[in-house]
Design an enzyme around this catalytic site. Sequence first.
Site, PDB file in Angstrom:
ATOM      1  N   ILE A 120     -34.741  22.067 -19.638  1.00  0.00           N
ATOM      2  CA  ILE A 120     -35.166  21.868 -21.026  1.00  0.00           C
ATOM      3  C   ILE A 120     -35.568  20.414 -21.234  1.00  0.00           C
ATOM      4  O   ILE A 120     -34.819  19.491 -20.917  1.00  0.00           O
ATOM      5  CB  ILE A 120     -34.037  22.240 -22.014  1.00  0.00           C
ATOM      6  CG1 ILE A 120     -33.547  23.674 -21.736  1.00  0.00           C
ATOM      7  CG2 ILE A 120     -34.520  22.097 -23.456  1.00  0.00           C
ATOM      8  CD1 ILE A 120     -32.410  24.121 -22.638  1.00  0.00           C
ATOM      9  N   LYS A 131     -60.560 -20.649 -32.641  1.00  0.00           N
ATOM     10  CA  LYS A 131     -59.136 -20.459 -32.349  1.00  0.00           C
ATOM     11  C   LYS A 131     -58.691 -19.260 -33.169  1.00  0.00           C
ATOM     12  O   LYS A 131     -58.429 -19.386 -34.366  1.00  0.00           O
ATOM     13  CB  LYS A 131     -58.342 -21.705 -32.748  1.00  0.00           C
ATOM     14  CG  LYS A 131     -58.720 -22.943 -31.951  1.00  0.00           C
ATOM     15  CD  LYS A 131     -58.186 -24.223 -32.616  1.00  0.00           C
ATOM     16  CE  LYS A 131     -58.696 -25.455 -31.870  1.00  0.00           C
ATOM     17  NZ  LYS A 131     -58.557 -26.695 -32.648  1.00  0.00           N
ATOM     18  N   PRO A 154     -31.512  20.462 -17.186  1.00  0.00           N
ATOM     19  CA  PRO A 154     -32.753  20.067 -16.486  1.00  0.00           C
ATOM     20  C   PRO A 154     -33.917  21.034 -16.650  1.00  0.00           C
ATOM     21  O   PRO A 154     -35.046  20.677 -16.302  1.00  0.00           O
ATOM     22  CB  PRO A 154     -32.311  19.979 -15.023  1.00  0.00           C
ATOM     23  CG  PRO A 154     -31.031  20.711 -14.925  1.00  0.00           C
ATOM     24  CD  PRO A 154     -30.379  20.659 -16.278  1.00  0.00           C
ATOM     25  N   CYS A 185     -50.656  12.814 -40.523  1.00  0.00           N
ATOM     26  CA  CYS A 185     -50.848  11.477 -41.092  1.00  0.00           C
ATOM     27  C   CYS A 185     -51.932  11.459 -42.163  1.00  0.00           C
ATOM     28  O   CYS A 185     -52.085  10.475 -42.881  1.00  0.00           O
ATOM     29  CB  CYS A 185     -51.185  10.477 -39.997  1.00  0.00           C
ATOM     30  SG  CYS A 185     -49.883  10.318 -38.759  1.00  0.00           S
ATOM     31  N   ALA A 222     -37.474  17.464 -23.962  1.00  0.00           N
ATOM     32  CA  ALA A 222     -37.642  17.222 -25.399  1.00  0.00           C
ATOM     33  C   ALA A 222     -38.491  15.975 -25.617  1.00  0.00           C
ATOM     34  O   ALA A 222     -38.415  15.004 -24.849  1.00  0.00           O
ATOM     35  CB  ALA A 222     -36.288  17.072 -26.086  1.00  0.00           C
ATOM     36  N   ILE A 223     -39.315  16.027 -26.661  1.00  0.00           N
ATOM     37  CA  ILE A 223     -40.254  14.938 -26.978  1.00  0.00           C
ATOM     38  C   ILE A 223     -40.399  14.819 -28.489  1.00  0.00           C
ATOM     39  O   ILE A 223     -39.996  15.715 -29.234  1.00  0.00           O
ATOM     40  CB  ILE A 223     -41.650  15.204 -26.374  1.00  0.00           C
ATOM     41  CG1 ILE A 223     -42.150  16.594 -26.816  1.00  0.00           C
ATOM     42  CG2 ILE A 223     -41.624  15.101 -24.864  1.00  0.00           C
ATOM     43  CD1 ILE A 223     -43.571  16.890 -26.375  1.00  0.00           C
ATOM     44  N   GLY A 224     -40.970  13.710 -28.916  1.00  0.00           N
ATOM     45  CA  GLY A 224     -41.352  13.545 -30.312  1.00  0.00           C
ATOM     46  C   GLY A 224     -40.255  12.987 -31.199  1.00  0.00           C
ATOM     47  O   GLY A 224     -39.293  12.382 -30.725  1.00  0.00           O
ATOM     48  N   ASP A 225     -40.411  13.212 -32.498  1.00  0.00           N
ATOM     49  CA  ASP A 225     -39.527  12.586 -33.484  1.00  0.00           C
ATOM     50  C   ASP A 225     -38.076  13.024 -33.359  1.00  0.00           C
ATOM     51  O   ASP A 225     -37.180  12.350 -33.868  1.00  0.00           O
ATOM     52  CB  ASP A 225     -40.009  12.920 -34.906  1.00  0.00           C
ATOM     53  CG  ASP A 225     -41.355  12.301 -35.237  1.00  0.00           C
ATOM     54  OD1 ASP A 225     -41.890  11.573 -34.388  1.00  0.00           O
ATOM     55  OD2 ASP A 225     -41.861  12.546 -36.343  1.00  0.00           O
TER      56      ASP A 225
END
Lengths: 550, 550
Positions: free
Chosen positions: B274, B430, B272, B45, B276-279
């Site tokens: 394997i 407020k 099961p 980023c 997976a994560i992320g984009d």
Amino acid sequence: MTSQRILIVGGVAGGMSAATRLRRLLEDAEIVVFERGGHVSFANCGLPYYLGGVIDDRSSLLLQTPASLRSRFELDVRVRHEVVAIDRDARTVRVRDLEAGTESDERYDALILSPGANPVRPEIPGADRMLTLRDIDDVDTAMAALTRAPRTALVLGGGFIGLEMTENLLHRGIAVTLVERNPQVLTPLDPEMAEPVAARLRAAGVDLRLGAEVVALGADTATLADGDTIAADLVLAAIGVRPETTLAAQAGLALGPRGGIRVDDQLRTSDPAIYAIGDAVEKVDALSGDQRLVPLAGLANRHGRLVADVIAGTPVIVRDALGTAVVGVLGLTIAVTGWNEKQLRAAGREIRVIHTHPASHTGYYPGAQPMALKLLVDARTDEILGAQAVGGDGVDKRIDVIATAMTGRLTASDLADLELGYAPQYSSAKDPVNMLGYVAHNARAGLTPSIQWHELAAELAAGATLIDVRTPGEYRGGAIPGSLNIPLDDLRERIGEIPAGRLIVHCKVGQRGHTAVRLLTQLGREAVNLDGGYLTWSAGSAAATRLVAA
Amino acid sequence: MTSQRILIVGGVAGGMSAATRLRRLLEDAEIVVFERGGHVSFANCGLPYYLGGVIDDRSSLLLQTPASLRSRFELDVRVRHEVVAIDRDARTVRVRDLEAGTESDERYDALILSPGANPVRPEIPGADRMLTLRDIDDVDTAMAALTRAPRTALVLGGGFIGLEMTENLLHRGIAVTLVERNPQVLTPLDPEMAEPVAARLRAAGVDLRLGAEVVALGADTATLADGDTIAADLVLAAIGVRPETTLAAQAGLALGPRGGIRVDDQLRTSDPAIYAIGDAVEKVDALSGDQRLVPLAGLANRHGRLVADVIAGTPVIVRDALGTAVVGVLGLTIAVTGWNEKQLRAAGREIRVIHTHPASHTGYYPGAQPMALKLLVDARTDEILGAQAVGGDGVDKRIDVIATAMTGRLTASDLADLELGYAPQYSSAKDPVNMLGYVAHNARAGLTPSIQWHELAAELAAGATLIDVRTPGEYRGGAIPGSLNIPLDDLRERIGEIPAGRLIVHCKVGQRGHTAVRLLTQLGREAVNLDGGYLTWSAGSAAATRLVAA
């Protein structure tokens, strides 16, 4: 049916919110607001900044005038009019016109009390020259005193308002002595969290007297209980407020255990034709369910709106109070919500305490500012009980997010899952609030037990070994007495150097300590993390030293 | 039992979070990370800001190195190693050493796929000179291009990354043409909310081409679909990303409807062993329950931690995704969470829409900055469905608070009750989020019905009268065609001037309009408020004009 006649006592935050909302709901009602002071709907939170010259236009403090409220809302607003008595049977109030000196009776169908709170004034010799900052008249008096070019000032009270006064007097070039009865400033915080604020005040040249008391005021001096005399051309006091209940008490309305007006869940006093809101009223604490005084503008405004709905015939839900607050002083932002550790321990609650020291945003993007965060968690339920933060940018954001999570009944571990906006200027991919959730989850799961800074001495006395896993360079820069320095990255290979028995591990902020505890635990050792690391221990120790000295 | 062998494909956000968490949980496990690129755990980023010179130290982008990960976490991190195939039956992967050119098989007990996403590249002539910014190699290439002193640049894509690229190229003194296929920038926002961003870009000298397309790139030019040729010494593209699923698909793992890897509620793929994560992985949308791609760093990091817990034997709860995001560009902060109006209307949802234009803090304290806020609410349940904000200070705070409220299942009206920290520098008594709750409550209670800026033309065509309740001075400064100016404060006495029939009322931001609607309704008239007032209408109209033109 003739139109309703609604009288309102007090024309600032709560009273004026009620009046304008009532008009939006009841175009036919006759609405009269009596204000003892000379102004309504003024910016009382801005008064210290006008004193300091940060706000330079006095008229900007006057958000509305009787004339503007008449033309927009058909409100009959009478300033310098004091309501001196309520005749509940006749449903009338006795009103004194403070300028004319006359009195009259005014009939009501509904009466709203929003009289606010009065500054506490110590009864000491010379107290009459002590200034406060609750309304426009107060600030006019203080501004007049500034024209006499005071060089020294005494501020009584190291709370939110006292600190704002201090900052603004410094801004005027005046030397300030700040006297606080407690051994720390900002008592809503715990001592180790208040410590950086004290340090900042001292660094700005404030003569900070903690655990001190003023016993007498001379013409341009003040005498402290320890005998010291300090220069004080000007004396400003902000040692708390007391709910203004004179009128309510005289009328026989029920007061609560904390000395405020008691209201039910529809903001009605013990007389169903009389309502009360604002600083004069007791609120229900969101955590204990007990009565509590919470003199905050946000709640006064909110309850003003709600009481109008009730009078217009709509039942409302009045939320219990968390007491979220924020203050800025000398470049620091300090924010708090819910209960602190002192209160929770005094109440015998079983708690988990988490300190972290995150940056306001990613370290690789310029301008990140450090922050200290503290989270208080119910050890049994994982409920969030309170939070405190001190630092630069983003402190207010994190406490607002946690206060919202508390209102939404999220647990401490749930904070890990919050999806908070991330770009390098604003946060980190794991926001500081997410990190609190991670730590809370690890503690709840028993992965990384921890102890607090104030528990370390007893642990060491009982024979535990303290291991500092920071780098040798960090260690040389200052370390906890008696600690053994084994950097985290060397821990696996130097495991043989570690004595048998219980281990306390620490780093600078707690994160490397967590990794070390996990490693040692998996290698069969009993290890706990010193929560918040060296930074929290240092702040706590400095505060404790002062506590003992005081 | 021998220790587990865990292989991880991809060593950035998700993969590296998984690796370090795994080590904290499983000291005995063998953990190997394969990264196709030359670096792991880098600050993706931050890349646009390094390009722009805002971040000047390249090494600050490299948060960890294989060596530091080895010494602290005993991780075996292999950069420039690409996993090219999975043999699920044998539980091995085929790994190519990209530098040596050799291949080998590696056994696993558990395999985590965290391959990320690839930039979409349009297939147009000259596309090979188009640069992207996904990794350190990319940014090194772009920095090398800067040494050739480009004077002009083309940025493809007006999304979050495209705007960050634009800002940073401007920061280098390069003239930028920004081409966006859609008729607005930042498509996660609705058009009237994106309009101030477009205006800011133009004011900064950006040649903004909305509803435009690049059809060919020359050596130092680009040709648009409308025939225009623009100067472009440099071409940077950020027109979206596609989940990297090659490896998963070749291995026969199930993909989801949006083209990402499908995982179950424990982040397991259809095999099961394997994970997976992320984009690369599809998430579950928090509002619809449908599959969705959410390529955000926060979720990748969070899921990296969760998958480690799962592999270590602790079931986890993976929260559905809101998609909260924030971006800064040219002094504006833009943040969003949940769904936008375009999506909700396309899905046929019955919604209430609220626009406000609050200040970041009290107007009487110096430095308050304007902000536009939008809240999307389920008209039946009062559920918060989304929010958008554009402005200066405090935009990120308000969206984070709303995202937290959504996670805590607070309703739109509940926002009125949030206790948010208030001091004049930080908020108003407020808070803007409270105000959204007030407006939502009024709408829900039927007190002040409203219409949207894009509904006004049809209302006027059907014979409604538009009344502008601003002051004559404001009216003269710009008004909606066909409106009748009767200032709010004159409304009671000039009621006779108002034609019969349905009334649309508006002011600058909606607040005086609300008071006017309440007044008119109580006087027996049918009146609705133009939500967001003149400011929202102006922004929406400007956006709509562009939409027609495009």
